[in-house]
Write an enzyme that holds these catalytic residues in place. Structure first.
Site, PDB file in Angstrom:
ATOM      1  N   ASP A 110       0.857  -1.187   0.000  1.00 16.42           N
ATOM      2  CA  ASP A 110       0.000   0.000   0.000  1.00 16.42           C
ATOM      3  C   ASP A 110       0.895   1.241   0.000  1.00 16.42           C
ATOM      4  O   ASP A 110       1.452   1.586  -1.029  1.00 16.42           O
ATOM      5  CB  ASP A 110      -0.897  -0.115   1.244  1.00 16.42           C
ATOM      6  CG  ASP A 110      -2.003   0.909   1.296  1.00 16.42           C
ATOM      7  OD1 ASP A 110      -2.430   1.365   0.240  1.00 16.42           O
ATOM      8  OD2 ASP A 110      -2.454   1.246   2.410  1.00 16.42           O
ATOM      9  N   ASP A 166      -7.736  -7.950   6.600  1.00 18.29           N
ATOM     10  CA  ASP A 166      -8.757  -7.652   7.604  1.00 18.29           C
ATOM     11  C   ASP A 166      -9.205  -6.197   7.568  1.00 18.29           C
ATOM     12  O   ASP A 166      -8.500  -5.324   7.076  1.00 18.29           O
ATOM     13  CB  ASP A 166      -8.197  -7.901   9.008  1.00 18.29           C
ATOM     14  CG  ASP A 166      -7.170  -6.850   9.412  1.00 18.29           C
ATOM     15  OD1 ASP A 166      -6.178  -6.681   8.676  1.00 18.29           O
ATOM     16  OD2 ASP A 166      -7.374  -6.173  10.437  1.00 18.29           O
TER      17      ASP A 166
HETATM   18  P1  IMP Z   1       1.764  -0.119   4.042  1.00 14.85           P
HETATM   19  O1  IMP Z   1       2.863   0.009   5.054  1.00 14.85           O
HETATM   20  O2  IMP Z   1       0.943   1.135   3.939  1.00 14.85           O
HETATM   21  O3  IMP Z   1       2.224  -0.585   2.671  1.00 14.85           O
HETATM   22  O4  IMP Z   1       0.714  -1.106   4.657  1.00 14.85           O
HETATM   23  C1  IMP Z   1       0.666  -2.416   4.414  1.00 14.85           C
HETATM   24  C2  IMP Z   1      -0.263  -3.068   5.382  1.00 14.85           C
HETATM   25  O5  IMP Z   1      -1.466  -2.307   5.567  1.00 14.85           O
HETATM   26  C3  IMP Z   1      -0.700  -4.400   4.852  1.00 14.85           C
HETATM   27  O6  IMP Z   1       0.155  -5.426   5.267  1.00 14.85           O
HETATM   28  C4  IMP Z   1      -2.085  -4.551   5.410  1.00 14.85           C
HETATM   29  O7  IMP Z   1      -2.027  -5.135   6.698  1.00 14.85           O
HETATM   30  C5  IMP Z   1      -2.599  -3.134   5.546  1.00 14.85           C
HETATM   31  N1  IMP Z   1      -3.469  -2.769   4.407  1.00 14.85           N
HETATM   32  C6  IMP Z   1      -3.195  -1.896   3.429  1.00 14.85           C
HETATM   33  N2  IMP Z   1      -4.208  -1.800   2.550  1.00 14.85           N
HETATM   34  C7  IMP Z   1      -5.151  -2.657   2.990  1.00 14.85           C
HETATM   35  C8  IMP Z   1      -6.449  -3.037   2.490  1.00 14.85           C
HETATM   36  O8  IMP Z   1      -6.964  -2.574   1.466  1.00 14.85           O
HETATM   37  N3  IMP Z   1      -7.114  -3.958   3.234  1.00 14.85           N
HETATM   38  C9  IMP Z   1      -6.623  -4.516   4.374  1.00 14.85           C
HETATM   39  N4  IMP Z   1      -5.418  -4.199   4.865  1.00 14.85           N
HETATM   40  C10 IMP Z   1      -4.685  -3.279   4.179  1.00 14.85           C
HETATM   41 MG    MG Z   2      -3.773  -5.438   8.503  1.00 19.82          MG
END
Ligand code: IMP
Ligand code: MG
Length: 187
Positions: A110, A166
């Site tokens: 993300d 989740d």
């Molecule tokens: P990042 O550090 O923003 O890349 O976040 C990654 C983490 O955020 C993932 O491992 C998920 O646990 C959570 N996450 C990001 N987008 C989603 C989504 O659309 N649904 C559920 N969890 C998400």
């Molecule tokens: Mg999560």
């Protein structure tokens, strides 16, 4: 949550169970091709908890000797947006990664904050290689630059649940990936 409202919290299925199977099989072939001649030990590292379901299927779609371990991190910040600060909650059991090929297995990329932290951390520990496999990629939301080696599917900037993912610890056990109704966030 009232009984019977669980699956009806999903507004629309984004990726069906059958489509997930196809994606996982294709990723398994790509991973096999990459590592089959490496000659080094291969370790899959899943990031808890979101990758647990994906990991269970992916490891069985790769016909190579490999080991599996898990890490868990928490990022500060609530809701559906992850914060920039990362905290290590569970580290790998094996401390010495010298000469090992590491494949990080994650549910979704993300902002990239979590994975950029983890990939840096693993690279500093002397692995022979550190690559990344993500089931889902939301490129629109990227903040930190993260290279993806194996990508299941790109999705638009929508919050998704199911197949390990989740909202507020729920919906991980849905067998497909879906988008929640707005009302489900208010429960
Ligand atoms: P990042 O550090 O923003 O890349 O976040 C990654 C983490 O955020 C993932 O491992 C998920 O646990 C959570 N996450 C990001 N987008 C989603 C989504 O659309 N649904 C559920 N969890 C998400
Ligand atoms: Mg999560």
């Amino acid at each position: 949550m009232a009984a019977g409202t669980f699956a009806s919290d999903v507004e629309r299925v984004l990726i069906s169970e059958a489509r997930i199977k196809e994606i996982v099989a294709r990723l398994g072939c790509e991973i096999e091709d990459t590592y089959k001649n490496s000659g080094r030990p291969l370790m899959f590292v899943g990031i808890l908890k979101g990758s647990a379901v994906f990991m269970a299927d992916l490891m069985r779609s790769v016909n190579l000797p490999l080991t599996v371990d898990f890490m868990q991190v928490s990022s500060y910040g609530a809701g559906t947006v992850s914060g920039g600060r990362i905290n290590m909650r569970l580290d790998l059991k094996e401390g010495d990664l010298t000469g090992t090929d590491i494949l990080v297995v994650e549910d979704i990329l993300d902002s990239g904050n979590t994975l950029s932290f983890l990939l840096d951390y693993l690279r500093r520990r002397g692995a022979a290689s550190v690559r990344l496999c993500v089931l889902l990629n939301k490129p629109d939301r990227r903040v930190a630059d993260v290279h993806v080696d194996f990508e299941g599917m790109r999705i638009p900037d929508e919050f998704v649940v199911g197949y390990g993912l989740d909202f507020d610890e729920k919906y991980r056990n849905l067998p497909y990936i879906g988008v929640l109704r707005p009302e489900a966030y208010q429960k």
